[in-house]
Motif scaffolding. Structure first.
Motif, short mmCIF file in Angstrom:
data_model
loop_
_atom_site.label_atom_id
_atom_site.label_comp_id
_atom_site.label_asym_id
_atom_site.label_seq_id
_atom_site.Cartn_x
_atom_site.Cartn_y
_atom_site.Cartn_z
N LYS A 111 -1.59 5.43 -7.33
CA LYS A 111 -0.44 6.17 -7.76
C LYS A 111 -0.61 7.27 -8.49
O LYS A 111 0.18 8.10 -8.81
N GLU A 169 0.77 -1.36 0.14
CA GLU A 169 -0.03 -0.18 -0.13
C GLU A 169 0.89 1.33 0.02
O GLU A 169 0.43 2.12 -0.76
N TYR A 216 12.29 6.05 -2.51
CA TYR A 216 11.50 5.16 -3.21
C TYR A 216 10.25 5.97 -4.15
O TYR A 216 10.29 5.71 -5.43
N ALA A 225 3.83 1.68 -0.98
CA ALA A 225 4.46 1.77 -2.40
C ALA A 225 3.56 2.17 -3.39
O ALA A 225 3.91 3.11 -4.21
N MET A 226 2.22 1.80 -3.35
CA MET A 226 1.30 2.25 -4.15
C MET A 226 1.04 3.91 -4.17
O MET A 226 0.78 4.71 -4.88
N VAL A 227 0.79 4.22 -3.09
CA VAL A 227 0.52 5.41 -2.42
C VAL A 227 1.76 6.50 -3.05
O VAL A 227 1.60 7.58 -3.45
N GLY A 252 3.35 5.98 -5.56
CA GLY A 252 3.23 6.19 -6.68
C GLY A 252 3.79 5.11 -7.61
O GLY A 252 4.00 5.01 -9.07
N ALA A 253 3.73 3.84 -7.16
CA ALA A 253 4.02 2.58 -7.79
C ALA A 253 2.63 1.85 -8.43
O ALA A 253 1.80 1.95 -7.68
N TYR A 299 10.41 -0.56 3.83
CA TYR A 299 10.78 -1.66 3.21
C TYR A 299 12.10 -2.16 3.87
O TYR A 299 13.28 -1.74 3.70
#
Lengths: 276, 369
Positions: free
Chosen positions: B73, A170, B98, A172-174, A176-177, B87
């Motif tokens: 995103k 989550e 990141y 990571a997606m927030v 921008g992934a 991470y």
């Protein structure tokens, strides 16, 4: 005083008993290590005298047996790639997606894999592979192993992935992934220890399996080591102990190397970054 | 920066309604706290702004973009997670950078920017470390740095301080307040800690069972709580609440409860209306508006001393009435007298709160309209 004495003897008794038990298990292993280097090896345990590599020289002259090791490697690596990739993607999806009844799916898969695979399914598997015209190919062996091992692999991995917080992906997606980026950048490295366990388990399973390649393959140049090992039996069916011992050691090496490599590289451990 | 608005948003999980007909507007540059007990729908609300949940009905907008069904995103947001979600396989520099990596920035640029942000947050010397090698407070700063590393329209915080110990939490709270003053960012901050909400927010949305009960600046929420729920939730210790019997006589509003009588109040329209529905109202008094009193029934509460907790500059004095209702007063220790046995606490008439039978605030004289 007598109490201490009796405790003392209990301990001695216990130690002797465990030592005996350990010896029973150690004897075959010791034989396994000594016999290959003993040109006069028999089924009894003996220290090699003289210590020699003659057995290996003879084994290396047996092209069929050496090809067997190479075939084992092709089939195991092929199967492991399929099982590893398939189980990782499938169990990730099963763990993260909001599909209804996904638990039922997982358990049915597991049930079928443990009940249906193995000897009971040999005839239908043979007929299917035959119908596909894949008899006597590496692909057939790889596919059958992948099919048989995948459900259990998925079950193990899904349990592992369920234990990993969703907030990794989550975040990571927030940030921008895309879902694919989040999977490869963040989720996959975090679940890697679980994947490693599954890969090792699948490799050992395929490497040691006899029945499936024996039934699906015809030509001798495709047989894996587990089948090729029978070339060290005489016509009458008695084993040629010296060569069998040397070949067994060669046959075991890849698995040992794999364990050592995984333990050195990944250490069968898990590092946490989540504050509970 | 941009505003955020909810247009009658409802979110259901199966039969459970987590958020019901939400319609709040978060202005550009505002720092809004979603405050409420666990399960009140505050986190679900935040996750709908982030795109981690999709509303069952209604619309969510960021600026003039309808983001209701947009992937996270594409929303131009940053978020700090309660568990930080660092991470574990990346060092701090890569963790912070990141968001820049997924935007295709070069390694050199990424690390330069990560260092810049890390220096501001005083974790610049830790960039080579792995998340498991730093303390909880440093992990919290790292996740904050990751959220600040690139400009976003909205910054989202999901109870970011709840895993810190008390001292670090105060420090981090002060820093967040400073950051907000510095950047003027649009922020939505979820918390169950009313003190955090009071300290940080420009406006607080108090939520209960999926509904926003009150949406107002902190002091407004504190001084004029919309319901008994808000009165009880905001303030530490919470407001003292006591059911009272009300009646209008001689053109004044009389309140009584056992031995307590409130000085007659001016009758307001709202109070008159509430009395048509029933004579039972709720009286509220904040602990800091109570003081040790002597004699007289008017505007005093009497009971047995239940607890006397010394906190340094002030003490919490609790008494228990015969009807087992408890009242807590916050008294400066300098003004303390020895307390024993029966105690009287008094309050000023202009510091009381009144709620109707449904728990809704009744405006008193001077605040009607």
């Amino acid at each position: 005083m007598t109490r201490y004495l009796s405790l003392y003897f209990t301990r001695i008794g216990f130690s002797v008993a465990t030592a005996l038990l350990g010896a029973v298990f150690a004897l075959p292993l010791i034989w396994f290590i000594f016999a290959p280097f003993n040109p006069r090896a028999e089924l009894g345990l003996a220290v090699p005298d003289p210590f020699s590599l003659a057995n290996f020289e003879t084994v290396f002259q047996n092209a069929f047996a050496l090809r067997g090791l190479w075939n084992s490697l092709i089939q195991s690596v092929g199967g492991v790639i399929l099982v590893g990739a398939g189980a990782t993607l499938a169990s990730y999806a099963l763990s993260r997606s909001p599909i209804r009844g996904k638990n039922v799916i997982t358990y049915i898969l597991l049930l079928f894999s443990s009940v249906v695979s193995g000897s009971a399914a040999m005839v239908p598997i043979f007929l299917i592979v035959n119908g596909m015209g894949l008899i006597d190919t590496h692909i057939a062996v790889i596919l059958v192993f992948a099919g048989g091992l995948l459900p259990t692999a998925m079950f193990i991995l899904r349990d592992f992935i369920d234990g990993i917080p969703k907030s990794y992906e989550e975040s990571a997606m927030v940030a921008g992934a895309s879902p694919v980026q989040a999977f490869f950048d963040v989720a996959l490295p975090v679940i890697r220890p679980g994947v490693v366990v599954v890969v090792v388990w699948a490799f050992v399973n395929i490497w040691g399996s006899f029945l499936i390649p024996f039934i699906l393959l015809r030509s001798s140049e495709k047989m894996p080591a587990s089948v090729a090992i029978y070339s060290f039996y005489s016509e009458a069916g008695t084993p040629i102990v010296t060569l069998l011992a040397a070949y067994s050691l060669l046959y075991s090496l890849p698995v040992i190397v794999l364990y050592l490599f995984v333990s050195w590289k990944f250490g069968f451990r898990f590092f946490g970054g989540i504050k509970a | 920066m941009a505003s955020v608005s909810f247009d009658s948003v409802t979110k259901k999980f199966g039969d459970f309604t987590a958020v019901s007909d939400l319609g709040i507007e978060i202005g550009d540059g505002e720092f809004v706290c979603l405050l409420g007990p666990s399960g009140c729908g505050k986190t679900t609300t935040l996750r709908m702004i982030a795109g981690l949940e999709t509303p069952t009905s209604g619309r969510v907008r960021i600026g003039d973009r309808d983001v209701t069904f947009m992937h996270p995103k594409d929303r131009k947001i940053s978020m700090v997670f309660q568990d930080y979600a660092l991470y574990p396989h990346m060092n701090l520099a890569d963790n912070i950078a990141y968001p820049l990596k997924v935007r295709g920035e070069s390694q050199e640029k990424r690390h330069a920017r990560a260092r810049e942000v890390a220096d501001v947050l005083k974790i610049g010397q830790l960039l080579e470390r792995m998340p498991s090698q730093i303390s909880g407070g440093q992990q919290q700063r790292t996740s904050l740095a990751r959220a600040l590393v690139y400009p976003s329209d909205v910054y989202l915080f999901d109870e970011p301080l709840s895993n810190l110990d008390a001292k670090l939490r105060l420090e981090a709270r002060g820093f967040l307040n400073h950051l907000q003053r510095d950047m003027g960012m649009t922020a939505v901050y979820v918390t169950h800690d009313q003190a955090e909400a009071m300290a940080l927010a420009t406006r607080i949305a108090v939520m209960d069972a999926g509904i926003v009960v009150q949406y107002a600046p902190p002091l407004e929420v504190y001084r004029r709580p919309a319901t008994t729920f808000v009165a009880n939730f905001v303030g530490n210790p919470p407001m003292n609440l006591l059911p009272v019997e009300a009646m209008i006589a001689d053109g004044a509003l009389h309140l009584r409860a056992g031995g307590l009588a409130v000085v007659p109040l001016k009758v307001t329209r709202a109070a008159a209306k509430a009395l048509e529905a029933g004579r039972s109202l709720t009286l509220g008094v904040r602990p800091e508006h109570l003081a040790v009193a002597s004699g007289g029934e008017e505007n005093t509460i009497e009971g047995e001393l239940f607890a006397n907790e010394n906190m340094g500059p002030e003490a919490l004095v609790t008494l228990e009435r015969e009807d087992t209702a408890r009242f807590t007063a916050r008294i400066f220790t300098d003004e303390m007298v020895a307390l024993e046995g029966r105690v009287r606490l008094g309050f000023a008439a202009d510091h009381i709160h009144l709620f109707d039978g449904e728990g809704l605030r009744l405006p008193l004289d001077g605040e009607e309209g």
